[in-house]
Design a protein around this motif. Structure first.
Motif, short mmCIF file in Angstrom:
data_model
loop_
_atom_site.label_atom_id
_atom_site.label_comp_id
_atom_site.label_asym_id
_atom_site.label_seq_id
_atom_site.Cartn_x
_atom_site.Cartn_y
_atom_site.Cartn_z
N MET A 82 50.81 55.68 33.22
CA MET A 82 49.72 54.86 33.75
C MET A 82 50.21 53.57 34.42
SD MET A 82 47.46 56.83 32.30
CE MET A 82 45.87 56.06 32.19
N SER A 83 51.54 53.35 34.46
CA SER A 83 52.01 52.03 34.89
C SER A 83 51.72 51.73 36.37
CB SER A 83 53.50 51.88 34.58
OG SER A 83 54.20 52.97 35.09
N GLY A 84 51.45 52.75 37.17
CA GLY A 84 51.11 52.49 38.57
C GLY A 84 49.60 52.39 38.80
N PHE A 85 48.86 52.48 37.72
CA PHE A 85 47.39 52.48 37.78
C PHE A 85 46.97 51.08 37.33
CE2 PHE A 85 43.67 55.04 35.63
CZ PHE A 85 42.74 54.29 36.33
N ARG A 86 47.07 50.09 38.24
CA ARG A 86 46.97 48.72 37.76
C ARG A 86 46.30 47.72 38.69
NH1 ARG A 86 53.25 47.04 37.32
NH2 ARG A 86 53.91 47.79 39.34
N GLU A 87 45.02 47.85 38.78
CA GLU A 87 44.25 46.86 39.54
C GLU A 87 43.44 46.01 38.56
OE1 GLU A 87 40.54 46.66 42.61
OE2 GLU A 87 41.45 48.61 42.26
N ILE A 88 43.47 44.70 38.79
CA ILE A 88 42.55 43.85 38.03
C ILE A 88 41.25 43.85 38.83
CG2 ILE A 88 42.08 41.49 37.23
CD1 ILE A 88 45.06 41.17 36.74
N LYS A 89 40.23 44.50 38.29
CA LYS A 89 39.03 44.74 39.10
C LYS A 89 38.11 43.55 39.12
CE LYS A 89 38.97 49.72 38.56
NZ LYS A 89 38.67 50.76 37.60
N GLU A 90 38.12 42.79 38.03
CA GLU A 90 37.17 41.68 37.96
C GLU A 90 37.66 40.63 36.97
OE1 GLU A 90 33.30 42.93 36.62
OE2 GLU A 90 32.61 40.85 36.48
N ILE A 91 37.57 39.37 37.37
CA ILE A 91 37.74 38.28 36.41
C ILE A 91 36.43 37.51 36.51
CG2 ILE A 91 38.93 36.10 35.90
CD1 ILE A 91 40.88 38.29 35.48
N SER A 92 35.65 37.53 35.46
CA SER A 92 34.35 36.88 35.52
C SER A 92 34.35 35.63 34.65
CB SER A 92 33.25 37.83 35.06
OG SER A 92 32.06 37.09 34.84
N ARG A 93 34.30 34.50 35.34
CA ARG A 93 34.27 33.23 34.62
C ARG A 93 32.92 33.07 33.92
NH1 ARG A 93 35.35 27.63 37.82
NH2 ARG A 93 34.71 26.27 36.15
N ALA A 94 31.88 33.57 34.59
CA ALA A 94 30.52 33.37 34.08
C ALA A 94 30.35 33.96 32.67
CB ALA A 94 29.51 33.98 35.04
N ASP A 95 30.87 35.16 32.45
CA ASP A 95 30.72 35.67 31.09
C ASP A 95 32.05 35.95 30.39
OD1 ASP A 95 29.71 39.16 31.63
OD2 ASP A 95 31.28 37.94 32.49
N GLN A 96 33.11 35.33 30.87
CA GLN A 96 34.42 35.37 30.22
C GLN A 96 34.89 36.80 29.94
OE1 GLN A 96 33.36 31.31 27.78
NE2 GLN A 96 35.00 32.56 27.01
N ARG A 97 34.90 37.59 30.99
CA ARG A 97 35.31 38.99 30.87
C ARG A 97 36.32 39.31 31.97
NH1 ARG A 97 32.52 38.31 26.90
NH2 ARG A 97 30.54 39.30 26.43
#
Ligand SMILES: Cc1cc2nc3c(=O)[nH]c(=O)nc-3n(C[C@H](O)[C@H](O)[C@H](O)COP(=O)(O)OP(=O)(O)OC[C@H]3O[C@@H](n4cnc5c(N)ncnc54)[C@H](O)[C@@H]3O)c2cc1C
Length: 490
Positions: free
Chosen positions: A96-111
């Motif tokens: 899985m090491s090539g399967f690596r996108e950070i899809k969302e960083i949500s400050r509003a709900d800390q997710r």
């Protein structure tokens, strides 16, 4: 389960026709790269490796395996220390090491919503400009993946205060062992019904493959103080640890290193820890400034009272990093003082630290083996490094023996055979020391509910892998499911 060469050949053919050419590896030289994880003593070359880069490719690979009855193993970065990602000679290794996108960083709900191959540290790096971070911090955080962390329920130095991975995962999209897809948990807390996400976290790849993970982010602390305390003995350092916790102070981390671990770290990174220390503690406190200052002063006083002969408080981030450098490099550093070593992982009640470290020392001396200790003292999570020279006849066997006996000691004192590295292939044989047959059967039933054909990472965690439907022995009278012959099914 059909695992004949015919079945695997059919699966390889199917993978080749459905996946990009470069995603399917069968070349023996390249396969050899994946023949072990961080536990180097066990090696198995997989029949085929799939380099997955999205969920659809994982689904496709798992479905091909399910239809042919071929087993599969998921792998993140392969830093696991219990052989959890050890491949199967007649199975598929899904990397899985090539399967690596950070899809969302949500400050509003800390997710954060991330792919399973995202590196642990990358989540913190991506969220720190927003003032957030991802709390679980295994010492391998620069390389291990979130999928691996979820599968192992990984911990780290700062889990004393903030909890393990399970405390920070909200949901996981999972490809089930039959190739179907489900979402366990949800973005909002506290879904009704059984906690299936709880069952999945820490299941070491035996319940399916995570293809997306939603994690909680924490607000970066207003203030951090780190100090190093040098003691004459591990006993004194253990007493300081207990005193700090008993006073109601919960530092972000309390890490201990003994003399041998310090020697190794000095040889590797010249960390300049206090001269002549029989043990050091690295204590870190974080939170609102006033609270950190008060608690740090109290913790330093308790260290002095327990016998610390030197305390160094980091004045800035650079000095903090210098303090941590010795601790963070300790595992690798041991290579400087011994050609080979086993990293053990057991946990004990914190109050038993002095006793267990003492007994461990006696055990090692008795067998003529050296043991270096570097561990999460605040959690009672031990990582003894059992040193040996594999080229000397009998040494590796003695080291294995000492390593196993250390786990027995942990159990004797009310602890566990693993604190954070998982059971994997390596410790499956120790499970019956900790659990009864009924316990193990019950766990196996959970597994069979997810994976009735035993295709997802078989041979891990359980000492005697059984397929659902097998009748391993006469059922015990207190079996929880005696109806319609189902007591025999698992
Ligand atoms: C130097 C060093 C320091 C370490 N320090 C710590 C520490 O402080 N704390 C700690 O907890 N661990 C530590 N570890 C162990 C290891 O780094 C962790 O267990 C880590 O979580 C493994 O991640 P990985 O991506 O390398 O997983 P891998 O080793 O590739 O796999 C580990 C397990 O996860 C399963 N898996 C991987 N990806 C998935 C997925 N997407 N879905 C389902 N199952 C999956 C595998 O089948 C296997 O059973 C350390 C290791 C090293 C080498």
């Amino acid at each position: 389960m059909a695992t004949s060469s015919g079945s695997i050949a059919a699966v390889i053919e199917r993978l080749r026709s459905a996946l990009p050419r470069e995603a399917v590896i069968t070349d023996p030289a390249r396969l050899a790269t994946y023949d072990c994880d961080g536990l180097l003593v066990h090696r198995v070359t997989p029949a085929v490796v799939v380099l997955a880069s999205d969920a659809e490719q994982v689904r496709l690979a798992v479905r091909a395996c399910a239809e042919a009855g071929v087993p599969f193993v998921a792998r993140g970065s392969g830093t696991g220390l219990s052989g959890g990602a050890l491949p199967l000679a007649d199975g598929v290794l899904i990397v899985m090491s090539g399967f690596r996108e950070i899809k969302e960083i949500s400050r509003a709900d800390q997710r954060a919503v991330v792919d399973p191959g995202v590196i642990n540290l990358s989540v913190t790096q991506a969220s720190s400009p927003e003032g957030y971070y991802f709390a679980p911090d295994p010492s391998s955080q620069q390389i291990c993946t979130i999928g691996g962390n979820v599968a192992e329920n990984s911990g780290g130095a700062h889990c004393l205060k903030y909890g393990f991975t399970s405390n920070h995962v909200l949901s996981a999209e999972v490809v089930m062992p039959d190739g179907s897809q489900v979402t366990l948990g949800q973005r909002a807390p506290d879904a009704p019904g059984y906690d299936l996400l709880g069952a999945f976290v820490g299941s070491e790849g035996t319940l399916g493959v995570a293809t997306e993970v939603t994690v909680k982010l924490l607000r970066s602390a207003e203030s951090v103080q780190t100090f190093l305390a040098g003691f004459e003995s591990t006993d004194a350092a253990g007493a300081a640890t207990s005193a700090i916790i008993a006073a109601g102070i919960v530092p972000a981390a309390i890490e201990m290193m003994d003399a041998l671990a310090i020697e190794a770290a000095e040889a590797a990174v010249a960390c300049n820890y206090p001269d002549g220390a029989g043990a050091v503690l690295v204590v870190e406190l974080d939170g609102p400034t006033a609270e950190v200052e008060a608690e740090s002063a109290a913790a330093q006083r308790m260290c002095r009272e327990a016998g610390a002969f030197e305390i160094r408080l980091a004045a800035d981030a650079e000095e903090r990093m210098a303090i941590w450098r010795g601790r963070k490099s300790a595992f690798a550093a041991v290579g400087r003082i011994s050609p080979d070593y086993i990293v053990q992982d057991g946990v004990i009640p914190r109050t038993k630290l002095s006793q267990v470290l003492g007994q461990m020392g006696e055990l090692a001396a008795d067998k003529g083996v050296r043991v270096a200790n570097v561990f999460h003292a605040g959690d009672g999570n031990l990582h003894p490094l059992v040193l040996f020279d594999g080229s000397v006849p009998g040494e590796s066997e003695r080291a294995e023996e000492v390593s196993g006996a250390i786990l027995d000691l942990c159990l004797e004192h009310g602890g566990s055979i693993t604190g954070e590295h998982g059971v994997g292939f390596d410790k499956a044989k120790h499970m019956p020391k900790m659990f009864t047959e009924v316990d193990l059967d019950t766990m196996q039933r959970v597994r069979c509910a997810f994976d009735p054909h035993g295709l997802s990472n078989p041979g891990k965690i359980y000492p005697t892998p059984r397929l659902c439907g097998e009748v391993p022995r006469k059922r015990s009278a207190n079996d929880p499911n005696p109806y319609e012959g189902k007591a025999e099914i698992f």
